[in-house]
Design an enzyme around this catalytic site. Structure first.
Site, PDB file in Angstrom:
ATOM      1  N   HIS A 199       0.833  -1.203   0.000  1.00 33.65           N
ATOM      2  CA  HIS A 199       0.000   0.000   0.000  1.00 33.65           C
ATOM      3  C   HIS A 199       0.872   1.258   0.000  1.00 33.65           C
ATOM      4  O   HIS A 199       0.597   2.223  -0.699  1.00 33.65           O
ATOM      5  CB  HIS A 199      -0.892   0.040   1.245  1.00 33.65           C
ATOM      6  CG  HIS A 199      -1.806  -1.137   1.399  1.00 33.65           C
ATOM      7  ND1 HIS A 199      -1.717  -2.011   2.452  1.00 33.65           N
ATOM      8  CD2 HIS A 199      -2.824  -1.585   0.637  1.00 33.65           C
ATOM      9  CE1 HIS A 199      -2.644  -2.947   2.338  1.00 33.65           C
ATOM     10  NE2 HIS A 199      -3.339  -2.713   1.246  1.00 33.65           N
ATOM     11  N   LYS A 242      -0.827  -6.349  -7.833  1.00 34.21           N
ATOM     12  CA  LYS A 242      -1.086  -7.535  -7.010  1.00 34.21           C
ATOM     13  C   LYS A 242      -2.505  -8.053  -7.274  1.00 34.21           C
ATOM     14  O   LYS A 242      -2.750  -9.252  -7.323  1.00 34.21           O
ATOM     15  CB  LYS A 242      -0.914  -7.166  -5.533  1.00 34.21           C
ATOM     16  CG  LYS A 242      -1.607  -8.040  -4.521  1.00 34.21           C
ATOM     17  CD  LYS A 242      -0.897  -9.359  -4.371  1.00 34.21           C
ATOM     18  CE  LYS A 242      -1.333 -10.184  -3.178  1.00 34.21           C
ATOM     19  NZ  LYS A 242      -2.745 -10.210  -2.869  1.00 34.21           N
ATOM     20  N   SER A 295       0.411  -8.959   1.515  1.00 36.74           N
ATOM     21  CA  SER A 295      -1.049  -8.945   1.588  1.00 36.74           C
ATOM     22  C   SER A 295      -1.470  -8.771   3.037  1.00 36.74           C
ATOM     23  O   SER A 295      -0.802  -9.271   3.952  1.00 36.74           O
ATOM     24  CB  SER A 295      -1.611 -10.274   1.057  1.00 36.74           C
ATOM     25  OG  SER A 295      -2.959 -10.434   1.462  1.00 36.74           O
TER      26      SER A 295
HETATM   27  P1  AMP Z   1      -6.381  -3.771  -0.343  1.00 34.16           P
HETATM   28  O1  AMP Z   1      -6.423  -2.866   0.818  1.00 34.16           O
HETATM   29  O2  AMP Z   1      -5.681  -5.068  -0.067  1.00 34.16           O
HETATM   30  O3  AMP Z   1      -7.689  -3.945  -1.024  1.00 34.16           O
HETATM   31  O4  AMP Z   1      -5.435  -3.082  -1.420  1.00 34.16           O
HETATM   32  C1  AMP Z   1      -5.508  -1.718  -1.709  1.00 34.16           C
HETATM   33  C2  AMP Z   1      -4.615  -1.429  -2.881  1.00 34.16           C
HETATM   34  O5  AMP Z   1      -3.276  -1.827  -2.594  1.00 34.16           O
HETATM   35  C3  AMP Z   1      -5.022  -2.211  -4.152  1.00 34.16           C
HETATM   36  O6  AMP Z   1      -4.858  -1.391  -5.286  1.00 34.16           O
HETATM   37  C4  AMP Z   1      -4.048  -3.345  -4.153  1.00 34.16           C
HETATM   38  O7  AMP Z   1      -3.804  -3.869  -5.436  1.00 34.16           O
HETATM   39  C5  AMP Z   1      -2.805  -2.684  -3.600  1.00 34.16           C
HETATM   40  N1  AMP Z   1      -1.902  -3.707  -3.056  1.00 34.16           N
HETATM   41  C6  AMP Z   1      -2.182  -4.650  -2.132  1.00 34.16           C
HETATM   42  N2  AMP Z   1      -1.112  -5.435  -1.916  1.00 34.16           N
HETATM   43  C7  AMP Z   1      -0.128  -4.982  -2.736  1.00 34.16           C
HETATM   44  C8  AMP Z   1       1.229  -5.380  -3.003  1.00 34.16           C
HETATM   45  N3  AMP Z   1       1.792  -6.419  -2.376  1.00 34.16           N
HETATM   46  N4  AMP Z   1       1.920  -4.675  -3.918  1.00 34.16           N
HETATM   47  C9  AMP Z   1       1.366  -3.630  -4.572  1.00 34.16           C
HETATM   48  N5  AMP Z   1       0.107  -3.204  -4.363  1.00 34.16           N
HETATM   49  C10 AMP Z   1      -0.635  -3.873  -3.462  1.00 34.16           C
END
Ligand code: AMP
Length: 287
Positions: free
Chosen positions: A38, A156, A192
């Protein structure tokens, strides 16, 4: 320190004021439980835009009835502390956090949703019915509350990026969608918010996802262009997980099956390790 805003009206007024002064605004939508993945999106936005808004909202409509909505990590205090640390590296105004509650985003009587684009149908669309409808709906609502110049998404969630990109184009939303590379732990595991659920033994087995994707690129490097052959190797590497929801090599734009990898394709995996569902992907390129 970082300013936190909880209502759509307040964040929209603030962003419109910035835009009215000719300043650019970047939006980074998240569900919180922030990690380096993030933060890489946040850094990209701060570096390229005058102002950055990070939204933190665990969106109930993108979780299925048997999924982990109730136990999804909620760590707002440490999220804010991490963002404060990141902000110190930049001589700019501090980023703004938009953290609405559930009633703010889905007031009683709420009934409109966004029918997701065709690219939402395969892969995650098969195993998480309704998931992308929840995603397109909440992201459109976030775009409306935060009328930004650019929104940042991580590769991701490759299919999610394609879904948002298609929605933005199809509905003439007029903002730029910027994709950022997947951030990984030093051993290859894609970062993650769900990794914290992995036991030490599961953590080792979880490595098979990124290992399978690296092995796929290696076969391509050796001249193997046939997805069926590469899939055999991916499946073998994944044999240590508890369940493979899907593993596929598809066209990187449409996410439809390809017969041969001509220049580029994407390999995507969703698998369960212990009680945790993990996803990972890699764009495979002919060198
Ligand atoms: P989330 O809170 O997991 O729904 O993710 C929020 C944003 O962060 C989304 O655009 C995801 O694709 C991005 N994101 C989550 N994990 C990663 C990672 N390991 N590398 C790059 N972006 C990420």
């Amino acid at each position: 320190v970082i300013k936190t805003i909880g209502t759509c009206d307040e964040i929209r007024d603030l962003v419109l004021k910035m835009r009215g002064q000719g300043e650019t605004v970047g939006l980074v939508p998240t569900m919180g439980a922030l990690h380096e993945g993030h933060l890489s999106l946040v850094r990209e936005s701060i570096a390229s835009c005058d102002h950055t808004v990070i939204s933190i909202f665990v969106n109930p409509t993108q979780f299925g009835p048997s999924e982990d909505l109730a136990k999804y990590p909620r760590t707002l205090d440490s999220d804010l502390a991490m963002l404060n640390e990141v902000a110190k590296d930049y001589a700019k105004t501090f980023p703004i956090v938009f953290a609405p509650n559930e009633v703010e985003m889905y007031p009683e009587g709420y009934s409109t949703s966004v029918d997701p684009p065709a690219v939402a149908a395969p892969l995650e669309g098969v195993f998480r019915p309704g998931h992308f409808r929840g995603v397109t709906t909440v992201v459109l609502k976030l775009f409306a509350a935060v009328p930004a110049n650019t929104a940042y998404f991580g590769l991701k969630d490759y299919q999610q990026f394609r879904v948002i990109q298609a929605m933005t184009q199809d509905l003439n939303l007029g903002l730029r969608i910027h994709a950022c590379p997947t951030v990984r732990e030093s051993d290859g595991l894609a970062m993650s918010s769900r990794n914290r659920y992995l036991s030490p033994e599961d953590r080792v087995r979880a490595l098979s996802l990124s290992q399978a994707l690296s092995a796929a690129q290696k076969l391509l490097d050796q001249g193997i262009r046939c997805p069926i052959e590469i899939m055999d190797c991916i499946r073998q590497t994944l044999s240590v997980v508890d369940q493979v929801d899907y593993a596929a090599i598809v066209d990187s734009d449409t996410l439809q099956p390809v017969e041969e990898i001509s220049s580029e394709a994407v390999a995507l995996i969703a698998a369960r390790v212990g009680g945790t569902r993990l996803i990972d992907n890699r764009v495979l390129r002919v060198k």
